[in-house]
Design a protein around this motif. Structure first.
Motif, PDB file in Angstrom:
ATOM      1  N   ALA A  16      -5.092   0.577  13.330  1.00  0.00           N
ATOM      2  CA  ALA A  16      -4.093   0.298  14.368  1.00  0.00           C
ATOM      3  C   ALA A  16      -2.697   0.641  13.873  1.00  0.00           C
ATOM      4  N   ALA A  17      -2.415   0.305  12.625  1.00  0.00           N
ATOM      5  CA  ALA A  17      -1.109   0.630  12.043  1.00  0.00           C
ATOM      6  C   ALA A  17      -0.909   2.142  11.969  1.00  0.00           C
ATOM      7  N   LEU A  18      -1.975   2.860  11.567  1.00  0.00           N
ATOM      8  CA  LEU A  18      -1.908   4.323  11.502  1.00  0.00           C
ATOM      9  C   LEU A  18      -1.629   4.917  12.875  1.00  0.00           C
ATOM     10  N   GLU A  19      -2.347   4.440  13.871  1.00  0.00           N
ATOM     11  CA  GLU A  19      -2.211   4.997  15.214  1.00  0.00           C
ATOM     12  C   GLU A  19      -0.850   4.680  15.825  1.00  0.00           C
ATOM     13  N   ASN A  20      -0.310   3.502  15.518  1.00  0.00           N
ATOM     14  CA  ASN A  20       1.033   3.165  16.016  1.00  0.00           C
ATOM     15  C   ASN A  20       2.064   4.155  15.493  1.00  0.00           C
ATOM     16  N   THR A  49       6.075   4.871  15.837  1.00  0.00           N
ATOM     17  CA  THR A  49       6.745   3.746  15.186  1.00  0.00           C
ATOM     18  C   THR A  49       7.034   4.072  13.724  1.00  0.00           C
ATOM     19  N   GLN A  50       7.944   3.328  13.128  1.00  0.00           N
ATOM     20  CA  GLN A  50       8.341   3.552  11.736  1.00  0.00           C
ATOM     21  C   GLN A  50       7.259   2.998  10.809  1.00  0.00           C
ATOM     22  N   GLU A  58       5.002  15.530   8.807  1.00  0.00           N
ATOM     23  CA  GLU A  58       6.412  15.144   8.846  1.00  0.00           C
ATOM     24  C   GLU A  58       6.644  13.846   8.079  1.00  0.00           C
ATOM     25  N   ILE A  59       5.736  12.896   8.257  1.00  0.00           N
ATOM     26  CA  ILE A  59       5.857  11.618   7.545  1.00  0.00           C
ATOM     27  C   ILE A  59       5.685  11.838   6.052  1.00  0.00           C
ATOM     28  N   ALA A  60       4.697  12.649   5.680  1.00  0.00           N
ATOM     29  CA  ALA A  60       4.438  12.929   4.267  1.00  0.00           C
ATOM     30  C   ALA A  60       5.647  13.558   3.583  1.00  0.00           C
ATOM     31  N   TRP A  71      10.136   8.502   3.478  1.00  0.00           N
ATOM     32  CA  TRP A  71       9.448   7.242   3.761  1.00  0.00           C
ATOM     33  C   TRP A  71       9.323   6.357   2.535  1.00  0.00           C
ATOM     34  N   ALA A  72       9.501   6.912   1.361  1.00  0.00           N
ATOM     35  CA  ALA A  72       9.366   6.130   0.134  1.00  0.00           C
ATOM     36  C   ALA A  72      10.213   6.755  -0.961  1.00  0.00           C
ATOM     37  N   ALA A  73      10.250   6.098  -2.083  1.00  0.00           N
ATOM     38  CA  ALA A  73      10.984   6.617  -3.228  1.00  0.00           C
ATOM     39  C   ALA A  73      10.433   7.988  -3.615  1.00  0.00           C
ATOM     40  N   THR A  74      11.287   8.794  -4.207  1.00  0.00           N
ATOM     41  CA  THR A  74      10.894  10.147  -4.606  1.00  0.00           C
ATOM     42  C   THR A  74       9.634  10.123  -5.467  1.00  0.00           C
ATOM     43  N   ALA A  75       9.538   9.161  -6.367  1.00  0.00           N
ATOM     44  CA  ALA A  75       8.396   9.099  -7.276  1.00  0.00           C
ATOM     45  C   ALA A  75       7.086   8.876  -6.536  1.00  0.00           C
TER      46      ALA A  75
END
Length: 238
Positions: free
Chosen positions: A152-156, A162-163, A200-202, A206-210
């Motif tokens: 569900a989180a993935l699909e949202n 959603t963010q 696009e998300i990848a 979305w997260a720290a560079t590392a």
């Protein structure tokens, strides 16, 4: 990383466990993708987990080790046996290229993850034989409630825009690197748009560079392994 965060972490699902649930079909108990991709993706998930916990990092310019190499920050056990086994391995490899460690990092990892999920009653270890001779284990869903929440989180994120949280984004990035997003989110009408959104998300902040680098290292290891396997196959057939 604070003691409270590490203490509360014990007993929760790992990113690798969530990834395994997504990559195994609930009904057939078979994986939707093969080796080495699945195994290296699980290894990448562990590397990301340890990065999020502040245990390891990927060095940047000016760090104590060469940029892009593994940096060990904290070898204190997390309290999770699976993570601590891999942390102990990585602790002896500072300065190594993460993609070069992926094979050993993922060694026996799939079996460990699936067995843990079966022990928790999330999956069922369905043992049988192929052609009545060769033993095989399928891993169908036994209790799909947690997986349903993850999906569900993935699909949202992928379908509604959603963010993503850091963990959900990590899963999406790993699935995108394996090119299996449409196999996981199977009811999407526009699979091309789905893959584009995942990519696009990848590639986003979305997260720290590392953490993003850890995904890239996993993908590089998969690509290198496939090239080696293809070369060996070509040589064998010539």
């Amino acid at each position: 990383m604070s003691q409270w965060i590490e203490a509360s972490y014990v007993g929760s699902m790992l990113i690798a466990e969530d990834l395994a649930l997504l990559l195994y079909d609930d009904e057939s108990g078979k994986p939707v993708t093969g080796s080495p991709g699945l195994d290296y993706a699980l290894g990448g998930a562990v590397l990301i987990e340890l990065t999020l916990l502040g245990k390891v990092d990927i060095a940047e310019a000016g760090d104590t080790v060469k940029a892009g190499r593994l940096k060990v920050l904290d070898t204190t056990p997390t309290g999770d046996a699976l993570l601590d086994e891999r942390l102990a391995f990585l602790a002896g490899k500072p300065g190594a290229r993460p993609k070069d460690l992926m094979k050993k990092l993922s060694n026996k990892l799939r079996q460990q993850v699936l067995t843990r999920l079966a022990e928790r009653g999330v999956l069922e270890a369905d043992k049988g034989k192929v052609l009545g001779l060769f033993p095989v284990t399928r891993w169908p869903a036994k209790d799909a409630r947690h997986e349903a929440e993850v999906r569900a989180a993935l699909e949202n994120v992928l379908k509604l825009g959603t963010q993503p949280t850091e963990r959900t984004a990590a899963l999406i990035a790993l699935l995108s690197a394996l090119n299996v997003v449409p196999k996981v989110v199977t009811d999407a009408v526009d699979k091309k748009a789905l893959k584009k959104r995942a990519k696009e998300i990848a590639e986003s902040e979305w997260a720290a560079t590392a953490v993003r680098k850890a995904v890239q290292e996993m993908q590089a290891a998969v690509t290198a392994a496939i090239v080696v396997a293809s070369s060996a196959g070509a040589a064998g057939s010539s």
